[in-house]
Enzyme design. Structure first.
Site, PDB file in Angstrom:
ATOM      1  N   LYS A 267       0.866  -1.188   0.000  1.00  0.00           N
ATOM      2  CA  LYS A 267       0.000   0.000   0.000  1.00  0.00           C
ATOM      3  C   LYS A 267       0.900   1.234   0.000  1.00  0.00           C
ATOM      4  CE  LYS A 267      -3.301   2.598   2.910  1.00  0.00           C
ATOM      5  NZ  LYS A 267      -4.163   2.609   4.096  1.00  0.00           N
ATOM      6  N   ASP A 272      -2.755  10.209   3.467  1.00  0.00           N
ATOM      7  CA  ASP A 272      -4.149   9.803   3.607  1.00  0.00           C
ATOM      8  C   ASP A 272      -4.909  10.842   4.431  1.00  0.00           C
ATOM      9  OD1 ASP A 272      -6.556   8.524   3.834  1.00  0.00           O
ATOM     10  OD2 ASP A 272      -5.837   6.921   5.176  1.00  0.00           O
ATOM     11  N   LYS A 279     -10.561  12.882   7.591  1.00  0.00           N
ATOM     12  CA  LYS A 279     -10.143  12.549   8.956  1.00  0.00           C
ATOM     13  C   LYS A 279     -10.148  13.814   9.805  1.00  0.00           C
ATOM     14  CE  LYS A 279      -6.853   8.815   7.862  1.00  0.00           C
ATOM     15  NZ  LYS A 279      -7.503   7.711   8.580  1.00  0.00           N
ATOM     16  N   ASP A 349     -12.293   6.971   3.330  1.00  0.00           N
ATOM     17  CA  ASP A 349     -11.101   6.769   4.154  1.00  0.00           C
ATOM     18  C   ASP A 349     -10.667   5.297   4.189  1.00  0.00           C
ATOM     19  OD1 ASP A 349      -9.006   7.450   5.762  1.00  0.00           O
ATOM     20  OD2 ASP A 349     -10.193   7.744   7.590  1.00  0.00           O
ATOM     21  N   ARG A 353      -7.703  -0.557   0.873  1.00  0.00           N
ATOM     22  CA  ARG A 353      -8.217  -1.777   0.248  1.00  0.00           C
ATOM     23  C   ARG A 353      -8.615  -1.531  -1.202  1.00  0.00           C
ATOM     24  NH1 ARG A 353     -12.656  -2.158   4.909  1.00  0.00           N
ATOM     25  NH2 ARG A 353     -10.998  -1.016   5.957  1.00  0.00           N
TER      26      ARG A 353
HETATM   27  N1  BES Z   1      -4.382   4.573   6.787  1.00  0.00           N
HETATM   28  C1  BES Z   1      -5.540   4.318   7.567  1.00  0.00           C
HETATM   29  C2  BES Z   1      -5.253   3.317   8.697  1.00  0.00           C
HETATM   30  C3  BES Z   1      -4.377   3.796   9.816  1.00  0.00           C
HETATM   31  C4  BES Z   1      -4.925   4.358  10.954  1.00  0.00           C
HETATM   32  C5  BES Z   1      -3.014   3.614   9.750  1.00  0.00           C
HETATM   33  C6  BES Z   1      -4.106   4.755  11.996  1.00  0.00           C
HETATM   34  C7  BES Z   1      -2.212   4.024  10.791  1.00  0.00           C
HETATM   35  C8  BES Z   1      -2.748   4.575  11.912  1.00  0.00           C
HETATM   36  C9  BES Z   1      -6.642   3.729   6.698  1.00  0.00           C
HETATM   37  O1  BES Z   1      -6.659   4.169   5.394  1.00  0.00           O
HETATM   38  C10 BES Z   1      -7.939   4.133   7.309  1.00  0.00           C
HETATM   39  O2  BES Z   1      -8.231   5.283   7.319  1.00  0.00           O
HETATM   40  N2  BES Z   1      -8.687   3.145   7.794  1.00  0.00           N
HETATM   41  C11 BES Z   1      -9.940   3.378   8.408  1.00  0.00           C
HETATM   42  C12 BES Z   1     -10.920   2.369   7.858  1.00  0.00           C
HETATM   43  C13 BES Z   1     -12.349   2.637   8.216  1.00  0.00           C
HETATM   44  C14 BES Z   1     -12.821   3.889   7.508  1.00  0.00           C
HETATM   45  C15 BES Z   1     -13.179   1.455   7.823  1.00  0.00           C
HETATM   46  C16 BES Z   1      -9.781   3.231   9.919  1.00  0.00           C
HETATM   47  O3  BES Z   1      -9.033   2.345  10.341  1.00  0.00           O
HETATM   48  O4  BES Z   1     -10.374   4.011  10.649  1.00  0.00           O
HETATM   49 ZN    ZN Z   2      -4.895   4.775   4.619  1.00  0.00          ZN
HETATM   50 MN    MN Z   3      -7.754   5.965   5.151  1.00  0.00          MN
END
Ligand code: BES
Ligand code: ZN
Ligand code: MN
Length: 497
Positions: A267, A272, A279, A349, A353
């Site tokens: 990835k 992000d 966020k 967010d 995936r």
């Molecule tokens: N890059 C983030 C995951 C992440 C969170 C990495 C904290 C490192 C530290 C990912 O893209 C994300 O935002 N995931 C969301 C998914 C949700 C929207 C289903 C999450 O984990 O909140």
């Molecule tokens: Zn991410």
């Molecule tokens: Mn994300």
């Protein structure tokens, strides 16, 4: 830093600083015993006076120990005299190197290798000494006006008491150096801010690798080609960004034999923001590290190229920036993936995936035997496992075991979570084949369930490194280079089969 191993009478090497272990209850290691004798009991006297007790974490720097030619001797507490826990071995090595680095010594001779570590042999000690030392010495001050002063320490020699082990240790040393340097290489890319490290920067790093190693070739797919192929999910993520997305493909051929490759899919979200599902400000800090999966693929390829492993490995980096904007994807948009399956984007967010599913489908072109994806995919894995273990999910138990074992061996560990069918139901969408989110419960598992739908044609494992690849909170933010040690160890083990 130059790392070497040496066997023989090393205490007499003038100038070098010696790193020597002592145990609790006045028990000395062999080297400490010899120094104690030469100094007519000076070390035992210090222990009796309570200057150092031998507990893990303690150390005492001696200058001009009587009877010794060395200017610096660091006594290091090693705990009770018994096989030591691997984590404690790593701790004493890191502390020792940091302490020596603050002296004027240009060379250190480390005798801690003679420590017995539970479940491991001398080769492991050698390899870990190199990796842990390199980690302890790592600095990233590219953007500081005032650079950290250069340490005079240039050379770390690992003393090997047993002559018969020298050959095995020589091999372990080479592996340790290749891994340590590749971990630093990985961290250097990861620590770049996203105004420098964008998808194009990642592509340039891949090209640089291909230039440095003639066993590596690279090819970069641009958005236009991805459009033609039908990578609707990956392209949905980049729509709000001014940066061009890239699918960066590398191939390492360490053997002329025809061999179905291992594909590593990373990835590479260079920042992000969450996209339209933006966020909160606090949650966005650390998101420059959302490309750590991709960087770890580059680092692993570098390590195996250094080691000239006789295997075939493909690297695929799904590189994009996730931004909001007038052109960005919105919640409830529906896209068609490269596999033909449709996805309703319920949360922009959950972009990792989306880029990975198309990269996984793309990897089919290489007819891989095994595919491993590496991603900072979910916040949920940080809640579940913290910073100590990466999340591991797989559709093949043999592959999962091989990765878990490689993690234990390299002390870059993972913990397996279930990928049961029952969890798949959480991804239902009333309008498309699936939603890209599965609700709050079991977030790491449902993310992997989503990916599993694009990994049916091969043995596949997913490493969620959101908690392990970088420390993102507070003022002490840094990349770790994980899981380069685990992946490299997995490939070393595989190349022996
Ligand atoms: N890059 C983030 C995951 C992440 C969170 C990495 C904290 C490192 C530290 C990912 O893209 C994300 O935002 N995931 C969301 C998914 C949700 C929207 C289903 C999450 O984990 O909140
Ligand atoms: Zn991410
Ligand atoms: Mn994300």
């Amino acid at each position: 830093m130059k790392f070497t191993i040496k066997h023989g009478d090393l205490e007499k090497q003038a100038k070098a600083a010696l790193i020597v272990g002592i145990f609790e209850k006045n028990q000395l290691t062999n080297t400490a015993l010899r120094l104690d004798k030469a100094s007519k009991g000076y070390i035992t006297k210090l222990i009796k006076q309570g200057e150092i007790l031998g507990k893990i974490g303690q150390s005492l720097l001696l200058r001009h120990l009587p009877g010794s030619v060395s200017e610096h001797i660091l006594l290091v507490g090693c705990g009770k005299k018994q096989p030591m826990d691997p984590k404690d071995y790593r701790k004493i090595v890191a502390n020792s190197i940091k302490a020596i680095q603050n002296t004027s010594a240009t060379q250190a001779i480390c005798f801690l290798g003679e420590m017995e570590v539970a479940g491991h042999d001398l080769s492991w000690n050698v390899k870990q000494t190199v990796e842990v030392s390199s980690d302890a010495l790592y600095r990233f001050d590219e953007f500081k006006s005032e650079k950290a002063p250069k340490s005079p320490l240039k050379d770390i020699t690992i003393a090997i008491a047993d002559k018969k082990s020298v050959n095995a240790c020589e091999k372990a040393l080479a592996q340790g150096i290749a891994i340590a340097e590749s971990v630093s290489f990985t961290k250097n890319i990861e620590n770049q801010p996203s105004n420098i490290c964008n998808p194009t920067y990642l592509a340039d790093q891949a090209k640089k690798l291909a230039k440095a190693y003639k066993t590596i070739t690279t090819k970069v797919l641009e958005e236009k080609e991805m459009q033609k192929l039908g990578m609707g999910a990956l392209l949905a993520v980049t729509k709000g960004s001014a940066q061009a997305a890239k699918l960066i493909c590398l191939e390492y051929k360490g053997t002329s034999k025809k061999q179905a490759p291992v594909a590593l899919v990373g990835k590479g979200i260079t920042f992000d923001t969450g996209g339209i599902s933006l966020k909160p400000a606090d949650g966005m800090v650390g998101m420059k590290y959302d490309m750590c999966g991709a960087a770890s693929v580059l680092g692993t390829l570098r390590a195996i190229a250094e080691l000239k492993l006789p295997i075939h490995v493909v690297g695929i980096l799904a590189a994009a920036e996730n931004m909001p904007g007038g052109n960005a994807s919105k919640p409830e948009d529906i896209v068609t993936t490269l596999s033909g399956q449709t996805v309703e984007i319920m949360n922009t967010d959950a972009e990792g995936r989306l880029v990975l599913c198309d990269a996984l489908t793309y990897s089919e072109r290489y007819k891989p035997e095994v595919v491993i994806d590496i991603a900072t995919l979910t916040g949920a894995v940080v809640i579940a496992l913290g910073a100590h273990a990466s999340g591991l999910l797989s559709n093949n138990d043999g592959l999962a075991k091989d990765l878990l074992d490689a993690g234990t061996e390299s002390f870059d560990r993972a913990w397996q979570l279930p990928l049961w069918d029952e969890y798949q139901d959480q991804l239902k969408s009333p309008f498309a084949d699936m939603s890209n989110v599965g609700g709050r419960s079991a977030g790491t598992i449902t993310a992997a369930c989503f990916l599993s739908r694009f990994a049916k044609k091969f043995k596949w494992a997913h490493l969620d490194v959101a908690g392990t690849a970088a420390m993102m909170g507070g003022n002490d933010r840094f990349a770790t280079g994980r899981p380069v040690p685990m992946l490299t160890q997995y490939l070393i083990n595989r190349s022996k089969k």
